[in-house]
Scaffold this motif. Sequence first.
Motif, PDB file in Angstrom:
ATOM      1  N   ASP B 151       0.839  -1.205   0.000  1.00  0.00           N
ATOM      2  CA  ASP B 151       0.000   0.000   0.000  1.00  0.00           C
ATOM      3  C   ASP B 151       0.873   1.254   0.000  1.00  0.00           C
ATOM      4  O   ASP B 151       0.621   2.213  -0.735  1.00  0.00           O
ATOM      5  N   ARG B 152       1.887   1.250   0.852  1.00  0.00           N
ATOM      6  CA  ARG B 152       2.767   2.415   0.958  1.00  0.00           C
ATOM      7  C   ARG B 152       3.566   2.629  -0.333  1.00  0.00           C
ATOM      8  O   ARG B 152       3.814   3.755  -0.745  1.00  0.00           O
ATOM      9  N   THR B 155       2.237   4.696  -3.694  1.00  0.00           N
ATOM     10  CA  THR B 155       2.314   6.147  -3.890  1.00  0.00           C
ATOM     11  C   THR B 155       3.708   6.564  -4.344  1.00  0.00           C
ATOM     12  O   THR B 155       3.848   7.498  -5.122  1.00  0.00           O
ATOM     13  N   THR B 156       4.732   5.858  -3.877  1.00  0.00           N
ATOM     14  CA  THR B 156       6.080   6.166  -4.346  1.00  0.00           C
ATOM     15  C   THR B 156       6.244   5.797  -5.817  1.00  0.00           C
ATOM     16  O   THR B 156       6.822   6.550  -6.609  1.00  0.00           O
TER      17      THR B 156
ATOM     18  N   ARG D  63      -3.527  10.727   1.408  1.00  0.00           N
ATOM     19  CA  ARG D  63      -2.772   9.917   0.445  1.00  0.00           C
ATOM     20  C   ARG D  63      -1.310  10.306   0.385  1.00  0.00           C
ATOM     21  O   ARG D  63      -0.956  11.476   0.265  1.00  0.00           O
ATOM     22  N   GLY D  64      -0.426   9.317   0.448  1.00  0.00           N
ATOM     23  CA  GLY D  64       1.000   9.561   0.297  1.00  0.00           C
ATOM     24  C   GLY D  64       1.327   9.987  -1.122  1.00  0.00           C
ATOM     25  O   GLY D  64       0.445  10.130  -1.966  1.00  0.00           O
ATOM     26  N   ARG D 274       9.056   5.921   3.019  1.00  0.00           N
ATOM     27  CA  ARG D 274       8.670   7.214   2.443  1.00  0.00           C
ATOM     28  C   ARG D 274       7.294   7.219   1.780  1.00  0.00           C
ATOM     29  O   ARG D 274       6.866   8.266   1.276  1.00  0.00           O
ATOM     30  N   GLY D 275       6.612   6.079   1.781  1.00  0.00           N
ATOM     31  CA  GLY D 275       5.325   6.051   1.097  1.00  0.00           C
ATOM     32  C   GLY D 275       4.171   6.011   2.081  1.00  0.00           C
ATOM     33  O   GLY D 275       4.359   5.967   3.286  1.00  0.00           O
ATOM     34  N   GLY D 276       2.985   6.037   1.532  1.00  0.00           N
ATOM     35  CA  GLY D 276       1.800   5.791   2.325  1.00  0.00           C
ATOM     36  C   GLY D 276       1.270   6.993   3.067  1.00  0.00           C
ATOM     37  O   GLY D 276       1.789   8.102   2.948  1.00  0.00           O
ATOM     38  N   THR D 277       0.225   6.745   3.811  1.00  0.00           N
ATOM     39  CA  THR D 277      -0.524   7.819   4.446  1.00  0.00           C
ATOM     40  C   THR D 277       0.302   8.500   5.545  1.00  0.00           C
ATOM     41  O   THR D 277       1.020   7.838   6.278  1.00  0.00           O
ATOM     42  N   PRO D 278       0.233   9.826   5.640  1.00  0.00           N
ATOM     43  CA  PRO D 278       1.005  10.533   6.674  1.00  0.00           C
ATOM     44  C   PRO D 278       0.387  10.368   8.060  1.00  0.00           C
ATOM     45  O   PRO D 278      -0.809  10.152   8.202  1.00  0.00           O
TER      46      PRO D 278
END
Lengths: 342, 342, 342, 342
Positions: B151-152, B155-156, D63-64, D274-278
């Motif tokens: 999931d993460r 977005t990258t 959203r990331g 570095r990805g995913g929801t903050p």
Amino acid sequence: MRIGVLTGGGDCPGLNAVIRAVVRKGVTAYGHEFVGFRDGWKGPLEGLTKPLGIAEVRGILPRGGTILGSSRTNPFKIEGGVEKIKANLAEQGVDALVAIGGEDTLGVATKLHDLGVKVVGVPKTIDNDLNGTDYTFGFDTAVNIAMEAIDRLHTTAESHHRTLVVEVMGRHAGWIALHAGLAGGANVILLPERQFDVEQVATYVTKRFQVEYAPIVVVAEGAQPLDGQMVLHNQELDSFGHVRLGGIGQWLAEQLEEKTGKEARTVVLGHIQRGGTPTAFDRVLSTRFGLQAIDAVHEGDFGKMVALKGTDVVRIPLIEGTGELKTVPIERYEEAEVFFGN
Amino acid sequence: MRIGVLTGGGDCPGLNAVIRAVVRKGVTAYGHEFVGFRDGWKGPLEGLTKPLGIAEVRGILPRGGTILGSSRTNPFKIEGGVEKIKANLAEQGVDALVAIGGEDTLGVATKLHDLGVKVVGVPKTIDNDLNGTDYTFGFDTAVNIAMEAIDRLHTTAESHHRTLVVEVMGRHAGWIALHAGLAGGANVILLPERQFDVEQVATYVTKRFQVEYAPIVVVAEGAQPLDGQMVLHNQELDSFGHVRLGGIGQWLAEQLEEKTGKEARTVVLGHIQRGGTPTAFDRVLSTRFGLQAIDAVHEGDFGKMVALKGTDVVRIPLIEGTGELKTVPIERYEEAEVFFGN
Amino acid sequence: MRIGVLTGGGDCPGLNAVIRAVVRKGVTAYGHEFVGFRDGWKGPLEGLTKPLGIAEVRGILPRGGTILGSSRTNPFKIEGGVEKIKANLAEQGVDALVAIGGEDTLGVATKLHDLGVKVVGVPKTIDNDLNGTDYTFGFDTAVNIAMEAIDRLHTTAESHHRTLVVEVMGRHAGWIALHAGLAGGANVILLPERQFDVEQVATYVTKRFQVEYAPIVVVAEGAQPLDGQMVLHNQELDSFGHVRLGGIGQWLAEQLEEKTGKEARTVVLGHIQRGGTPTAFDRVLSTRFGLQAIDAVHEGDFGKMVALKGTDVVRIPLIEGTGELKTVPIERYEEAEVFFGN
Amino acid sequence: MRIGVLTGGGDCPGLNAVIRAVVRKGVTAYGHEFVGFRDGWKGPLEGLTKPLGIAEVRGILPRGGTILGSSRTNPFKIEGGVEKIKANLAEQGVDALVAIGGEDTLGVATKLHDLGVKVVGVPKTIDNDLNGTDYTFGFDTAVNIAMEAIDRLHTTAESHHRTLVVEVMGRHAGWIALHAGLAGGANVILLPERQFDVEQVATYVTKRFQVEYAPIVVVAEGAQPLDGQMVLHNQELDSFGHVRLGGIGQWLAEQLEEKTGKEARTVVLGHIQRGGTPTAFDRVLSTRFGLQAIDAVHEGDFGKMVALKGTDVVRIPLIEGTGELKTVPIERYEEAEVFFGN
């Protein structure tokens, strides 16, 4: 082939994953077209549609809720409802329907199928109380959310030497309470399937304090005390006639505080149990349900619903899923009782 | 009755939950006593024990790992190993053993049972590749951890127009890759069960970029390309002779970068897949496994292991679980292929 | 030196991390000894102690709650309370105290310091409303829990075209509501610092439905409508005189349902906001607070509390932290208003 | 006013939250128009745009990644780059730019501002190493992800009596390693700011095993051993000349295994940081950064970047943020050392 898709009843993590799988395989493998009906049976009833293709289902796998919206509209309770649905399906050029929903939604699907509408059902209930399938998607997510809440509450209970009563979903079946209670290490679990003796619960709670730990009591919203024990439990309806939040949980906490002499607090998890991103189990199950449903439509195998049996996703007659409720068997409850009060 | 408990093989979320259930029910319902053996079969072999009672199992339900420690010691590979075990069990006054572990640990249990040791097995493997049971605990947790990572990474991948290759556990069976890939919306999933064509993977990746999305490729650590494709893939052992981290994933990312002209990066999830708190599914399953195991011991039903069949926890002969590996059936893989490259 | 440690007031993620840092540095770097006092000021008042050394603080960093227990006991409200504390400290051979708590606990510490007790304070409040420090630990955890709940509720609100009212902690200050509302993308945020106009809230809600999205309203438990608007809001005390769960949230949902003609539901997060494992921010902050507190004790710098200023952990006079409440400044609220109703 | 927005450099949780806040306030409060430039400075350089209005920023807060895409393109390294940018801004009718990025992206912004382009900067780096601001968004999310991984690894380390080396991001600054290490209860933390003595690390590891716990070593990817210690550490570039995954972590694990005689394993967290929801902290910070940035643009206060000072979001000259790197001060590192080896 042009296929309509709708989602009815309460929202549930995994609905979007079903829609995505149906559309992705329907378009890619079979070349079918799709139309989304909005808000459950209200969509085909009133001709409310939404475009539904590969583009619309991109990125929806991890999202809770349903991009099609939902409602509890029942066309059989509306005069001329069935005729309107047939007319709207014809107008939209829809050959078949995939109906995703619980007992009510699939009940309508069953009757419509008897009246000649080509429909395949996908079972959905967060409560896991639909017959014919080992599990329904959404349930695993709800149990994990409840378990994480219970995990958090343990430390508060210990620190303050308090009883914490956690009220979880389950009006008619206690599956969420049983699994979340087992997973969260609850000291008592109370289900709608068996009336509880509030004196016995107080005994368990007291016993737990004696071993220097604080008790967590998990109670399904539909659990009830023995007849006659709830004389104090009245006026629990709010000004809209809804059951007031904190019904049984609040009552039980007050009782336990009185009977054990230890502070008690209630947490009502409510709607956070049914929203948000699905767990892996629910994403895989709902995806496999969707793939099996579009296969059934493609093969013309209507009047069926998809179901999980062991590790297989199979098809069963719609009627099998919408008969009586699947409640918690007494032996599953007794299996859990060994942890009570310890 | 005095019962020994041990955990062997790689650690796995749910081990502590099994231990807790065995001890809680054994003491509370049956009045048995327990002794913990440390570090798998090394414990009874060398007489390494640990007290194990109600106090020791308090609070361990949500904790990953095993309070008893683990090892891969095999007494049948040590001279006089079996005799030492028998002597130590006798010295400790142990009447029966609960052995929790994977193929190796249960293989030893099977042979010891044939030699007269009273033992009940509880199957454990994060890879879900043990025969005889629908699922093993730890698997659901591993799949959820991998899914959250995927999931993460989406977005990258999107933000940088890159291919991301995620290497997950699974040397001989691709269950984690299959379920995490389905749950995470992977665009390609590669398993040990079927050699992959790196050219075909590159085609899927390119196709995905054409629809303006970035691809995620999930690869099991044991997946292999077609014979002859890995000429460049050599010296992947580190100075200790271990397989270097980023073996197949790293190789595949380099290949895809070359063949597609798009940057590619690898993430190797490694040990984070096997540690930490179990999911609700795994906590309930391991708890039920533990309850069934102590029932078997109490009833004198030795030489058995517990297993999940549908929603039931049953007992099967130990030998059934430790024969051949349960790999992913080809039809489950093909079911997933409809999502590849889209 | 022999140092006593106690935790008072409501539990809060990070308390154990403070205790661990105090003890680890006190023993390792300075060679001090420790004794734990149980249940806040009740401990030194009644001489309730607990061993506290390196062994006792192992593994507690990630655990919510407090291993020392807590209470709201105030020795100044008990006859001879101060004398009893002094006597018990002397009997235990305690040279100095580290008191971890909120306004009440630190208020007692301040007064005891004036009476000659050597004490250093560590500020604690989940509500972030203590003066003198930029943030208190526990707040970041509470905000994240509330945000995750709001994330989940969005999909339910959308799917059912409902208003969802989320009641969060904050009787006197709206920090949790402000931050969780901003982080969760709430459409209206209501704080104790400013009375709200229920008609205006209904207008925001209606506007949100017009853009085809469903509104989330975040309301602090202490928020109040304009004078005169709450005529219907009565009998919200339960049979124990506690404020009933779902007080303002429940009332607001009913009002919004009536005024907007759209279904509204309430979720009261309650105690799940204060339990469980702390976030990284809170673990780092509480660890640094603990390290600074033991340095202050070691240096004999009593009558101080530790505080965060920018990225520095500093010491300020105890009195500065326990004067007036740190409420949300009006400009921070207005900064957020740009998102209301959109 | 028509305003361009772009995001440059590595992706980072919170980028979308900045974009959303800029657009929401710009449109709602000030009536401005927006255009999105794709892929960092490549967008204005090549005239690659994307519509950007209220509709485009709906739902992107959690959203990331970045809906605008990113790149490392530097117009000052391309012949005629600045002229092309000016021409494209003119053609798009863009009056001012909001540039969101790290040292490189803001360095370009600074130079362009000197050349007459109206620009406001928003600092972004997951590594938290930009000067002029207390924190950058994305950092808190990265630290939490790393901490959760460390939490999971503890149980594996204990169960197998192994050293686990966790390699986290940070080429030039060790902020992630320091905070994740403190939050995760690491036993050794190694940063780029100070060369480490591998013999000393081995001593810490051995000491930890002596107290019957297993060590976790957190190492920033840019940490280096003392000169001369890494003679064995060669050929760590892959066939593309990239630094091979598991560089320093892998090397360190091998060294520790050799020196301590205990098994050691490495986990390289890589891109999942570095990805995913903050997190809530990052969502609030990035939202406030966006609001302050659009205020600056609206007021014509160009050549500035926004920054966090204590609890305030302020504006500082762009040049202040892009001078030298903000590394970990030695006293922050020494503060953490009290936990090493214990």
